[in-house]
Design a protein around this motif. Structure first.
Motif, short mmCIF file in Angstrom:
data_model
loop_
_atom_site.label_atom_id
_atom_site.label_comp_id
_atom_site.label_asym_id
_atom_site.label_seq_id
_atom_site.Cartn_x
_atom_site.Cartn_y
_atom_site.Cartn_z
N PHE A 96 -19.68 13.56 26.12
CA PHE A 96 -20.57 13.06 25.09
C PHE A 96 -21.94 13.72 25.19
N ARG A 97 -22.61 13.80 24.04
CA ARG A 97 -23.98 14.32 23.98
C ARG A 97 -24.85 13.20 23.42
N ALA A 98 -25.33 12.34 24.32
CA ALA A 98 -26.03 11.13 23.89
C ALA A 98 -27.46 11.38 23.47
N PHE A 99 -28.03 12.53 23.87
CA PHE A 99 -29.46 12.75 23.63
C PHE A 99 -29.70 14.01 22.80
N ALA A 100 -30.87 14.07 22.19
CA ALA A 100 -31.21 15.17 21.29
C ALA A 100 -31.12 16.51 22.00
N GLY A 101 -30.70 17.53 21.26
CA GLY A 101 -30.61 18.87 21.80
C GLY A 101 -29.29 19.22 22.41
N GLY A 102 -28.39 18.23 22.51
CA GLY A 102 -27.10 18.49 23.15
C GLY A 102 -26.04 19.05 22.23
N GLY A 103 -26.27 18.96 20.92
CA GLY A 103 -25.27 19.44 19.97
C GLY A 103 -24.12 18.47 19.82
N THR A 104 -23.00 18.97 19.35
CA THR A 104 -21.82 18.15 19.09
C THR A 104 -21.17 17.72 20.40
N SER A 105 -20.76 16.46 20.49
CA SER A 105 -20.07 15.99 21.69
C SER A 105 -18.73 16.70 21.86
N PRO A 106 -18.44 17.24 23.06
CA PRO A 106 -17.18 17.96 23.28
C PRO A 106 -15.93 17.15 22.96
N VAL A 107 -15.97 15.82 23.10
CA VAL A 107 -14.79 15.01 22.84
C VAL A 107 -14.31 15.15 21.39
#
Length: 283
Positions: A96-107
């Motif tokens: 998961f990418r819960a915070f800004a700047g992480g992009g799309t969650s890999p799941v």
């Protein structure tokens, strides 16, 4: 010796239990019903009785509902301590990418594969994708998969630290825009007007990305259920989950109308051959 697990509040006995493999990654998926496929993703802190109630409504409306287990204990009523533990784990998980700047969650890549498999099993013009809270935006990024033709984005909470963020890479944002332009993709979305986890800024960002393809519907926070489960009462602490934890199950209630609009949208997009792209939203 392991301590005994607390009894589940919902045994989920009316769903089959599958282990679904997508490119070597295996996850549990609960499946029930018949008809076109709808992938319903859980909200924090997991597949709760409220999420299962929604899944059964989708099933009983004539769809095959696929409910992937992404976090938490399936069937458990959310508690404060248990829910906070699940949130902490998800926020540091590589999936998961819960915070800004992480992009799309890999799941989401795995969820797109689940949608392909569900479409192959159920047939029809395509698959619905319904996201909730932590998974709300996943319904949109899943739509890069051509099989997904009916995305429903409910009160998306990610990224947690940017009320105007969309939890999406630039590449995926362009791909979604291309689907809108090429295929007439429509996106239905819901939030409460005073939700601090899904604000008007977030819906404005969706509108900027998708234009008229984004149908964002806003309910008054005063219509939210006032006695939700402990996790939503003491941790979320704001009107948030329109069709699950904060739904008021009374005929004609705004949250019940929202549920019925979602079911109509799915029916409109998934049931008629040739209706998957470019049709008016179900009402």
């Amino acid at each position: 010796m392991h301590a005994p697990r607390e009894p589940l509040d919902d045994a989920i006995a009316d769903f089959s239990h599958r282990r679904v493999d997508v490119d070597g990654v295996v996850k549990t998926v609960r499946v029930a019903g018949s008809g076109p496929a709808v992938v319903l993703m859980p909200e924090m802190p997991g597949i709760s009785p409220d999420v299962l109630r929604l899944a059964r409504w989708v099933r009983d409306a004539g769809f095959t509902v696929y409910l992937p287990s992404l976090f938490g204990v399936d069937g458990a009523r959310p508690t404060v301590e248990g829910g906070e533990r699940v949130v902490r784990r998800a926020c540091v998980s590589a999936e998961f990418r819960a915070f800004a700047g992480g992009g799309t969650s890999p799941v989401v890549v795995w969820l797109r594969g689940l949608a392909r498999q569900a479409h192959a099993e159920c047939g029809g013009p395509g698959v619905g994708a319904v996201g909730l809270c932590f998974t709300g935006n996943f319904a949109l990024t899943m739509a890069i998969e051509p099989a997904v033709i009916a995305p429903v984005v409910n009160h998306p909470s990610l990224p947690l630290d940017d009320p105007a963020g969309l939890e999406m890479s630039d590449e995926d944002a362009r791909a979604v825009q291309e689907r809108v332009a090429r295929d007439g993709l429509k996106v239905l979305a819901y939030r409460f007007d005073d939700d601090r986890w899904c604000t008007g800024q977030r819906f404005a960002a969706y509108r900027a990305l998708l234009g008229d393809a984004f149908d964002g519907r806003v309910l008054p926070g005063s219509s939210a259920r006032t006695d939700p489960n402990p996790f939503f009462r003491d941790v979320v602490r704001t009107p948030h989950s329109v069709v699950t934890a904060h739904l008021v199950d009374e005929a004609g209630h705004p949250t019940v109308r929202a549920r019925d609009e979602i079911l109509a949208f799915l029916a409109n997009r998934l049931r008629r051959p040739g209706s998957s792209e470019g049709d008016r939203l179900g009402e």
